[in-house]
Write a protein that holds these residues in place. Structure first.
Motif, mmCIF file in Angstrom:
data_model
loop_
_atom_site.group_PDB
_atom_site.id
_atom_site.type_symbol
_atom_site.label_atom_id
_atom_site.label_comp_id
_atom_site.label_asym_id
_atom_site.label_seq_id
_atom_site.Cartn_x
_atom_site.Cartn_y
_atom_site.Cartn_z
ATOM 1 N N SER A 57 12.752 115.402 30.950
ATOM 2 C CA SER A 57 13.703 114.306 30.792
ATOM 3 C C SER A 57 13.207 112.985 31.375
ATOM 4 O O SER A 57 13.587 111.927 30.882
ATOM 5 N N VAL A 58 12.364 113.016 32.407
ATOM 6 C CA VAL A 58 11.888 111.778 33.016
ATOM 7 C C VAL A 58 10.388 111.849 33.251
ATOM 8 O O VAL A 58 9.885 112.814 33.838
ATOM 9 N N TYR A 59 9.687 110.844 32.751
ATOM 10 C CA TYR A 59 8.261 110.655 33.029
ATOM 11 C C TYR A 59 8.085 109.189 33.407
ATOM 12 O O TYR A 59 8.427 108.306 32.621
ATOM 13 N N ILE A 60 7.585 108.947 34.593
ATOM 14 C CA ILE A 60 7.294 107.582 35.029
ATOM 15 C C ILE A 60 5.840 107.580 35.498
ATOM 16 O O ILE A 60 5.456 108.409 36.327
ATOM 17 N N SER A 61 5.060 106.663 34.945
ATOM 18 C CA SER A 61 3.643 106.614 35.301
ATOM 19 C C SER A 61 3.171 105.182 35.432
ATOM 20 O O SER A 61 3.715 104.277 34.797
ATOM 21 N N LYS A 62 2.153 104.997 36.248
ATOM 22 C CA LYS A 62 1.515 103.694 36.346
ATOM 23 C C LYS A 62 0.847 103.382 35.009
ATOM 24 O O LYS A 62 0.237 104.262 34.385
ATOM 25 N N HIS A 69 -6.953 106.494 31.883
ATOM 26 C CA HIS A 69 -7.217 107.935 31.781
ATOM 27 C C HIS A 69 -6.575 108.579 30.548
ATOM 28 O O HIS A 69 -6.805 109.761 30.290
ATOM 29 N N ARG A 70 -5.736 107.798 29.854
ATOM 30 C CA ARG A 70 -5.061 108.271 28.645
ATOM 31 C C ARG A 70 -4.256 109.550 28.881
ATOM 32 O O ARG A 70 -4.284 110.476 28.084
ATOM 33 N N VAL A 73 0.795 112.019 32.817
ATOM 34 C CA VAL A 73 1.012 112.537 34.162
ATOM 35 C C VAL A 73 -0.349 112.830 34.765
ATOM 36 O O VAL A 73 -1.174 113.489 34.150
ATOM 37 N N GLY A 74 -0.566 112.331 35.978
ATOM 38 C CA GLY A 74 -1.846 112.601 36.627
ATOM 39 C C GLY A 74 -1.926 111.918 37.967
ATOM 40 O O GLY A 74 -0.975 111.280 38.416
ATOM 41 N N GLY A 75 -3.079 112.043 38.592
ATOM 42 C CA GLY A 75 -3.238 111.490 39.928
ATOM 43 C C GLY A 75 -2.250 112.162 40.859
ATOM 44 O O GLY A 75 -1.920 113.342 40.713
ATOM 45 N N LYS A 76 -1.739 111.420 41.799
ATOM 46 C CA LYS A 76 -0.720 111.971 42.695
ATOM 47 C C LYS A 76 0.612 111.957 41.951
ATOM 48 O O LYS A 76 1.140 110.899 41.612
ATOM 49 N N THR A 77 1.145 113.137 41.705
ATOM 50 C CA THR A 77 2.397 113.270 40.970
ATOM 51 C C THR A 77 3.482 113.802 41.897
ATOM 52 O O THR A 77 3.254 114.758 42.627
ATOM 53 N N VAL A 78 4.633 113.157 41.866
ATOM 54 C CA VAL A 78 5.783 113.628 42.645
ATOM 55 C C VAL A 78 6.869 114.068 41.677
ATOM 56 O O VAL A 78 6.878 113.681 40.505
ATOM 57 N N GLY A 79 7.769 114.920 42.168
ATOM 58 C CA GLY A 79 8.842 115.430 41.334
ATOM 59 C C GLY A 79 10.200 114.960 41.805
ATOM 60 O O GLY A 79 10.422 114.739 42.994
ATOM 61 N N GLN A 80 11.086 114.825 40.856
ATOM 62 C CA GLN A 80 12.490 114.527 41.124
ATOM 63 C C GLN A 80 13.301 115.685 40.583
ATOM 64 O O GLN A 80 13.267 115.973 39.386
#
Length: 111
Positions: A57-62, A69-70, A73-80
């Protein structure tokens, strides 16, 4: 709280019976091994570490993560942690019907 995360995803708890520490991989000969790669099973449910799955339901990325990197989700990933009572996975017509019932119940409770 600043986590310095590259991405955030919404997650739900995995029920203990599906915890990866209690799931197996099967090789072509039918031999099982623990999905986590550990040599022995965790014997008691109470000792299992919490496990989570993305609920979609939620994806937030830089932006830089996506551009450079195309990946979403990647690098340091946190969860809600999401509220399961609002969750609906819509893959089939039956899923849609369940979601409609859930929505109606939420609306009725809010009135």
């Amino acid at each position: 709280m600043d986590t310095h995360a590259d991405s955030l995803i919404s997650v739900l708890e995995v029920p203990h019976e599906y915890n990866p520490h209690w799931t197996f991989k099967m090789d072509p000969e039918g031999s099982l091994s623990i999905a986590t790669g550990e040599p022995t099973l965790i014997p008691r449910r109470q000792e299992l570490p919490m496990a989570y799955h993305r609920d979609g339901s939620v994806y937030i990325s830089k932006v830089s993560l996506i551009r450079e990197h195309r990946v979403l989700v990647g690098g340091k990933t946190v969860g809600q942690l999401s509220d399961k009572s609002y969750y609906a996975n819509l893959d089939t017509q039956e899923d849609w019907k369940k979601a409609e019932v859930t929505y109606k119940n939420i609306v009725e409770c809010a009135e």
